[in-house]
Design a protein around this motif. Structure first.
Motif, PDB file in Angstrom:
ATOM      1  N   ASP A 207      -7.609  -7.753  -1.034  1.00 41.42           N
ATOM      2  CA  ASP A 207      -8.316  -7.815   0.241  1.00 41.42           C
ATOM      3  C   ASP A 207      -8.152  -6.823   1.106  1.00 41.42           C
ATOM      4  OD1 ASP A 207     -10.204  -9.791   1.444  1.00 41.42           O
ATOM      5  OD2 ASP A 207      -8.579  -9.898   2.789  1.00 41.42           O
ATOM      6  N   ALA A 208      -6.597  -6.504   1.315  1.00 34.04           N
ATOM      7  CA  ALA A 208      -6.446  -5.232   2.101  1.00 34.04           C
ATOM      8  C   ALA A 208      -7.077  -3.769   1.628  1.00 34.04           C
ATOM      9  CB  ALA A 208      -4.914  -4.968   2.157  1.00 34.04           C
ATOM     10  N   ASP A 209      -7.157  -3.856   0.451  1.00 36.62           N
ATOM     11  CA  ASP A 209      -7.765  -2.574  -0.336  1.00 36.62           C
ATOM     12  C   ASP A 209      -9.355  -2.271  -0.012  1.00 36.62           C
ATOM     13  OD1 ASP A 209      -5.549  -1.625  -1.503  1.00 36.62           O
ATOM     14  OD2 ASP A 209      -5.828  -2.580  -3.440  1.00 36.62           O
ATOM     15  N   ALA A 210      -9.880  -3.502  -0.114  1.00 36.29           N
ATOM     16  CA  ALA A 210     -11.408  -3.478   0.067  1.00 36.29           C
ATOM     17  C   ALA A 210     -11.734  -3.260   1.700  1.00 36.29           C
ATOM     18  CB  ALA A 210     -11.980  -4.852  -0.321  1.00 36.29           C
ATOM     19  N   SER A 211     -10.819  -3.872   2.442  1.00 34.59           N
ATOM     20  CA  SER A 211     -10.956  -3.643   3.895  1.00 34.59           C
ATOM     21  C   SER A 211     -10.959  -2.056   4.172  1.00 34.59           C
ATOM     22  CB  SER A 211     -10.031  -4.372   4.907  1.00 34.59           C
ATOM     23  OG  SER A 211     -10.188  -5.828   4.570  1.00 34.59           O
ATOM     24  N   GLU A 212      -9.656  -1.515   3.720  1.00 27.61           N
ATOM     25  CA  GLU A 212      -9.449  -0.061   3.886  1.00 27.61           C
ATOM     26  C   GLU A 212     -10.750   0.586   3.346  1.00 27.61           C
ATOM     27  OE1 GLU A 212      -6.322   3.295   2.949  1.00 27.61           O
ATOM     28  OE2 GLU A 212      -6.044   1.353   2.433  1.00 27.61           O
ATOM     29  N   ALA A 213     -11.300   0.146   2.188  1.00 30.82           N
ATOM     30  CA  ALA A 213     -12.352   1.243   1.461  1.00 30.82           C
ATOM     31  C   ALA A 213     -13.620   0.701   2.327  1.00 30.82           C
ATOM     32  CB  ALA A 213     -12.817   0.444   0.098  1.00 30.82           C
ATOM     33  N   ALA A 214     -13.865  -0.382   3.252  1.00 30.01           N
ATOM     34  CA  ALA A 214     -14.813  -0.526   4.077  1.00 30.01           C
ATOM     35  C   ALA A 214     -14.829   0.452   5.276  1.00 30.01           C
ATOM     36  CB  ALA A 214     -15.074  -2.048   4.412  1.00 30.01           C
ATOM     37  N   SER A 215     -13.723   0.573   5.727  1.00 28.33           N
ATOM     38  CA  SER A 215     -13.367   1.476   6.836  1.00 28.33           C
ATOM     39  C   SER A 215     -13.703   2.808   6.629  1.00 28.33           C
ATOM     40  CB  SER A 215     -12.048   1.419   7.225  1.00 28.33           C
ATOM     41  OG  SER A 215     -11.571   2.253   8.401  1.00 28.33           O
ATOM     42  N   LEU A 216     -13.512   3.349   5.429  1.00 32.58           N
ATOM     43  CA  LEU A 216     -13.618   4.633   4.830  1.00 32.58           C
ATOM     44  C   LEU A 216     -15.178   4.838   4.766  1.00 32.58           C
ATOM     45  CD1 LEU A 216     -11.039   5.403   2.219  1.00 32.58           C
ATOM     46  CD2 LEU A 216     -11.476   6.632   4.269  1.00 32.58           C
TER      47      LEU A 216
END
Length: 316
Positions: A207-216
């Motif tokens: 979930d944290a990876d996906a959130s960081e990817a969304a920010s990118l």
């Protein structure tokens, strides 16, 4: 006389279907495919909870965004095994969101006629709908949605300057193919250097990876357009001056092209190449295959020329 279904759980399957805008048959199909957990059995009745209701809304939202049931199952499996769904859905929403600040508008058939010469042209409207420049509005035959008012304005200005509608349509088709290739290359580039660590690791993204990817995605979203704007401005400055001097009769050699150029290759051909060598090597494969063919033709010409010169029947 019908009665409203109860507001809270547990739900019967008919009630759940009513509350989520689906059908009993669809709910059972989702259960069979593993998209929806089985209900709790109480006596002879199946009881559904708010978790089922939420899951059905999630499935509907992902279907609306164009995801297949197979890909939806992968996302939901990630959630069910504890990897979280909030970040993944946030990434999905970010990627599927608008990539421009432009707001759609509506236009009537009469307004279109007025903007494009005053004569109704059903063929031109049909072409615009096929290209997505216009979208039909259900229940309103003479009203169209305009996803990009700027694109429609450009077409109107070109037509006012004397460019036929057919030529505008043909140019848009060609331009769209080239721009789609630019978009594909930009996505390959950013995936390789930015997003590969989220997509190609040994484990599914958390979930944290996906959130960081969304920010990118939010940060990188404007880069493609800014780069294309800058390069288009550079190329127009370079070539426009040359064209003007050429038409004025000045002796001005054409500016050199860059080391690569865009060509249109059938989609099925590129898919076959990518399947054979991988998307990251597809361009090199096409270039090398072309070079090999050209060298083979040169060798054939040499052999043919030598064979002709050595023909014993040829008079000296």
């Amino acid at each position: 006389m019908t009665t409203d279904p109860p507001a809270g759980p547990p739900y019967r399957i008919e009630t759940l279907a009513h509350l989520t805008g689906t059908t009993v048959r669809t709910i059972r199909a989702y259960q069979d495919r593993g998209l929806l957990p089985r209900p709790e059995r109480q006596g002879r009745a199946n009881h559904y909870s708010d978790a089922h209701r939420t899951r059905l809304h999630q499935i509907a939202g992902l279907l609306d965004r164009g995801y297949t049931l197979a890909s939806i199952k992968e996302l939901l499996d990630a959630h069910d095994t504890g990897r979280g769904l909030g970040g993944v859905l946030g990434l999905v929403a970010e990627v599927d969101g608008p990539w421009t600040d432009e707001m759609p508008s509506r236009v009537s058939r009469a307004d279109l006629t007025a903007r494009f010469g005053g004569t109704a042209d059903d063929r031109a409207i049909a072409d615009a709908v096929a290209l997505g420049v216009l979208e039909r509005v259900p229940g309103e035959e003479d009203v169209f949605l305009v996803p990009s008012p700027q694109e429609l304005s450009v077409a109107a200005e070109l037509h006012a300057a004397g460019v036929p509608l057919g030529a505008i349509t043909a140019q848009l088709r060609e331009l769209r193919s080239q721009v789609e290739q630019i978009a594909a290359r930009f996505l390959e580039f950013t995936t390789e250097h930015v997003f590969a660590r989220y997509l190609d690791g040994p484990h599914r993204p958390t979930d944290a990876d996906a959130s960081e990817a969304a920010s990118l995605v939010r940060r990188l979203r404007p880069l493609a357009r800014q780069t294309v704007d800058a390069e288009l401005a550079r190329a127009m400055r370079l070539f426009a001056g040359h064209h003007l001097r050429r038409h004025l009769g000045a002796d001005d050699p054409p500016p050199p092209l860059s080391g690569t150029r865009t060509v249109t290759v059938p989609t099925e051909t590129m898919r076959a190449v990518e399947a054979a060598v991988g998307a990251e090597h597809a361009a090199d494969f096409v270039a090398l295959a072309t070079e090999r063919e050209l060298r083979a033709r040169s060798l054939d010409r040499l052999v043919s020329s030598h064979a002709t010169s050595d023909d014993p029947d040829e008079e000296g």
